[in-house]
Design a protein around this motif. Sequence first.
Motif, PDB file in Angstrom:
ATOM      1  N   UNK A  44      59.687  57.033  32.480  1.00 21.22           N
ATOM      2  CA  UNK A  44      60.075  55.724  33.027  1.00 21.22           C
ATOM      3  C   UNK A  44      59.024  55.208  33.998  1.00 21.22           C
ATOM      4  N   UNK A  45      58.584  56.075  34.915  1.00 20.89           N
ATOM      5  CA  UNK A  45      57.581  55.654  35.894  1.00 20.89           C
ATOM      6  C   UNK A  45      56.255  55.327  35.215  1.00 20.89           C
ATOM      7  N   UNK A  46      55.888  56.103  34.206  1.00 14.16           N
ATOM      8  CA  UNK A  46      54.648  55.854  33.475  1.00 14.16           C
ATOM      9  C   UNK A  46      54.702  54.500  32.772  1.00 14.16           C
ATOM     10  N   UNK A  47      55.838  54.207  32.148  1.00 17.74           N
ATOM     11  CA  UNK A  47      55.980  52.959  31.397  1.00 17.74           C
ATOM     12  C   UNK A  47      55.869  51.754  32.323  1.00 17.74           C
ATOM     13  N   UNK A  48      56.498  51.823  33.474  1.00 18.08           N
ATOM     14  CA  UNK A  48      56.412  50.724  34.436  1.00 18.08           C
ATOM     15  C   UNK A  48      54.970  50.501  34.886  1.00 18.08           C
ATOM     16  N   UNK A  49      54.281  51.595  35.146  1.00 14.92           N
ATOM     17  CA  UNK A  49      52.890  51.488  35.605  1.00 14.92           C
ATOM     18  C   UNK A  49      52.004  50.902  34.518  1.00 14.92           C
ATOM     19  N   UNK A  50      52.193  51.358  33.278  1.00  8.45           N
ATOM     20  CA  UNK A  50      51.379  50.853  32.167  1.00  8.45           C
ATOM     21  C   UNK A  50      51.601  49.365  31.952  1.00  8.45           C
ATOM     22  N   UNK A  51      52.833  48.913  32.049  1.00  4.66           N
ATOM     23  CA  UNK A  51      53.119  47.482  31.871  1.00  4.66           C
ATOM     24  C   UNK A  51      52.422  46.647  32.941  1.00  4.66           C
ATOM     25  N   UNK A  52      52.503  47.140  34.170  1.00  4.72           N
ATOM     26  CA  UNK A  52      51.936  46.385  35.288  1.00  4.72           C
ATOM     27  C   UNK A  52      50.417  46.262  35.153  1.00  4.72           C
ATOM     28  N   UNK A  53      49.740  47.384  34.879  1.00  3.04           N
ATOM     29  CA  UNK A  53      48.288  47.369  34.808  1.00  3.04           C
ATOM     30  C   UNK A  53      47.777  46.921  33.444  1.00  3.04           C
ATOM     31  N   UNK A  54      48.622  47.059  32.420  1.00  3.32           N
ATOM     32  CA  UNK A  54      48.215  46.599  31.094  1.00  3.32           C
ATOM     33  C   UNK A  54      48.029  45.097  31.048  1.00  3.32           C
ATOM     34  N   UNK A  55      48.861  44.371  31.799  1.00  3.25           N
ATOM     35  CA  UNK A  55      48.726  42.915  31.844  1.00  3.25           C
ATOM     36  C   UNK A  55      47.388  42.519  32.453  1.00  3.25           C
ATOM     37  N   UNK A  56      46.974  43.227  33.523  1.00  2.70           N
ATOM     38  CA  UNK A  56      45.687  42.928  34.149  1.00  2.70           C
ATOM     39  C   UNK A  56      44.532  43.221  33.194  1.00  2.70           C
ATOM     40  N   UNK A  57      44.641  44.306  32.437  1.00  2.00           N
ATOM     41  CA  UNK A  57      43.596  44.637  31.475  1.00  2.00           C
ATOM     42  C   UNK A  57      43.511  43.578  30.376  1.00  2.00           C
ATOM     43  N   UNK A  58      44.659  43.085  29.912  1.00  2.00           N
ATOM     44  CA  UNK A  58      44.677  42.060  28.869  1.00  2.00           C
ATOM     45  C   UNK A  58      44.029  40.771  29.358  1.00  2.00           C
ATOM     46  N   UNK A  59      44.325  40.391  30.595  1.00  2.00           N
ATOM     47  CA  UNK A  59      43.705  39.190  31.159  1.00  2.00           C
ATOM     48  C   UNK A  59      42.196  39.353  31.204  1.00  2.00           C
ATOM     49  N   UNK A  60      41.724  40.531  31.592  1.00  2.00           N
ATOM     50  CA  UNK A  60      40.290  40.787  31.669  1.00  2.00           C
ATOM     51  C   UNK A  60      39.631  40.702  30.295  1.00  2.00           C
ATOM     52  N   UNK A  81      36.793  37.999  29.172  1.00  2.00           N
ATOM     53  CA  UNK A  81      35.499  38.421  28.626  1.00  2.00           C
ATOM     54  C   UNK A  81      35.230  37.746  27.285  1.00  2.00           C
ATOM     55  N   UNK A  82      36.257  37.641  26.444  1.00  3.99           N
ATOM     56  CA  UNK A  82      36.079  37.009  25.126  1.00  3.99           C
ATOM     57  C   UNK A  82      35.675  35.542  25.268  1.00  3.99           C
ATOM     58  N   UNK A  83      36.370  34.817  26.171  1.00  3.47           N
ATOM     59  CA  UNK A  83      36.022  33.409  26.366  1.00  3.47           C
ATOM     60  C   UNK A  83      34.633  33.266  26.975  1.00  3.47           C
ATOM     61  N   UNK A  84      34.270  34.201  27.865  1.00  2.00           N
ATOM     62  CA  UNK A  84      32.941  34.149  28.463  1.00  2.00           C
ATOM     63  C   UNK A  84      31.859  34.363  27.419  1.00  2.00           C
ATOM     64  N   UNK A  85      32.101  35.275  26.473  1.00  2.00           N
ATOM     65  CA  UNK A  85      31.134  35.515  25.405  1.00  2.00           C
ATOM     66  C   UNK A  85      30.936  34.254  24.572  1.00  2.00           C
ATOM     67  N   UNK A  86      32.041  33.569  24.278  1.00  2.00           N
ATOM     68  CA  UNK A  86      31.929  32.323  23.518  1.00  2.00           C
ATOM     69  C   UNK A  86      31.197  31.252  24.331  1.00  2.00           C
ATOM     70  N   UNK A  87      31.563  31.179  25.636  1.00  2.00           N
ATOM     71  CA  UNK A  87      30.980  30.150  26.486  1.00  2.00           C
ATOM     72  C   UNK A  87      29.472  30.325  26.633  1.00  2.00           C
ATOM     73  N   UNK A  88      28.998  31.572  26.582  1.00  2.00           N
ATOM     74  CA  UNK A  88      27.571  31.822  26.753  1.00  2.00           C
ATOM     75  C   UNK A  88      26.818  31.725  25.440  1.00  2.00           C
ATOM     76  N   UNK A  89      27.404  32.254  24.383  1.00  2.00           N
ATOM     77  CA  UNK A  89      26.680  32.313  23.103  1.00  2.00           C
ATOM     78  C   UNK A  89      26.645  30.978  22.367  1.00  2.00           C
TER      79      UNK A  89
END
Length: 573
Positions: free
Chosen positions: A209-225, A229-237
């Motif tokens: 339970x504790x692991x799942x809560x932590x993964x959800x919280x930090x997984x959202x930050x990783x997805x945003x990153x 990065x994907x939009x930045x690659x498009x914006x530069x290339x």
Amino acid sequence: MLATSISVVQAILPVLASWAVAIAISTVLISGADLSALSMCVVLILLSAAIARIGPIVSESLQDAVERQVRLELSIQMEARTSLSTFFSAKALDNLRLLDRDAYRLSGIHQLILGISALASVTVAVIALATVDARLAWLVPLAVLPCLAAAIADFRAGQIWLGNEAFRRDADSATDILNDPRHALEVRAFGLLLPLLKVVSRSQDRQAILMLRSRHRHGAAELVGVVALSFAMLAVTLPLATSAMSASNRTSAASLVLLVIPQVFLATRSLAASLMGVIDGANTFLRMLWIRDTNTERSEGSPELGPPSSLVEELVLSGVTYTYPGSSSPALLDVSLRLPAGATVCLVGENGSGKSTLVNILAGLIAPSTGTVEVDGTRLEEFDRRSWQRHVTAGFQQGARFEIPIEDSISGGKLASAHRLESALKASLLTDIVHSLPNGKDTVLGHRFRGAINLSGGQWQRVALARAIYKEGAIVSLLDEPTSALDPETEVQIYTNFGRIARATGETAGAITVFVSHRLSTARQADLVVVLDRGRVAGVGKHEELLACLPHYRLLFDRQAAPYADDPGSQHG
């Protein structure tokens, strides 16, 4: 140094290979096949493959060496412990288990090497991107963000995992019971599978339970990153694709972005993970220092002062009180005794009267909360505790079952005298049993190893007694119900044999032998009987004297004599 060099080269080569591929692609598209460019690509790719094969082997070998050394150090630290205090502390038990399990985290050099190689990879990638267009280099910091979020998530998950060691300890204990053949019948007869599995499930559920809560919280930050990065690659290339630079440069830039950025992503993630690994290693190292510091007790005594090789006068306990950690009442209270040199002493009393606690104090395994123990006038705490324990031999009701060859189990792997070993086997009634084993004294005991032979509970107790008898140089022998699994006839024989040996060592070295037994018939053989009642000394004297003048002792004896009252051959006193 070799591992560091290989790791750095292993990190740089893929980026250089990607750079070469990008140049080769642009060269082929513009001017046709270029053997020199293609050759460079092939060489770099082959080198990358070779180093990728060699690097992990070297790195893992280094990590294994560090882990092996850490486990050895931990084993030495635990063996060096002279007190049972560690085993009364939940924090200490959790730290010991974590250290044993997380020894690999102490391979900080390994983590630093990974971090250095990842940093080298990122640096080369930045240079490669900047040679085409400076704007491409800005993609690298953006690649760090999702990697950092992932590393923080992993680190947080690790902290959650560490915080649940107490639950895992419970789960492991339940699993050990289920896997131990000694408990098989009781587990099945009393339907204990379900409650034991509940203990295991509770640990797993809490952590999940504790692991799942932590993964959800930090997984959202990783997805945003990753999205950023994907939009930045498009914006530069995209601007590069429509810029005024030559076709070959546009192709080279696009190839670099497609080939290098994924490697930058992996490298930055490795860099962040290495940083977290170093932090984990530091925390584990602090845990090991804590274990090492708690191993040094104030009652260790002087290393220069060892106990005498023989007793001349007596062993004296004065006002000894001991309270176990977490307990509100003392196990022993104001115990004062004089045990003469050469005496055989029998400790009797009901369960919980303090007999085993007194044995542990005499063995130097625990120090009195208050009061003193003196050996020929010198306080026990003044001796080097380890030296004192080398002068003590013991046999316990729940003796350790060392699953090693029986000869090593008895002699401690240091067979000083074959005759002494045979004498110990004979005194503990093991001679016929050992001769019947497939490999005699070289037979491995237990059930964990191939070809091992398991023994009955009583036979295991005889092995423990043989070990106690075999030991030389002991001035105190402690036998805490070591024959509880034996039939009365065998018990009498062994106690008679041990008593004969005790009297001999008492005459030559003044050695004191202390028996603990619920069977008061054993008290007849003792020079001195000590009766304990709820942690206090209720009486001291010979068996016949105590029967005559101590009602509590008479009551204990009558309870045991009652089943034999109709036996005309039984003797009451």
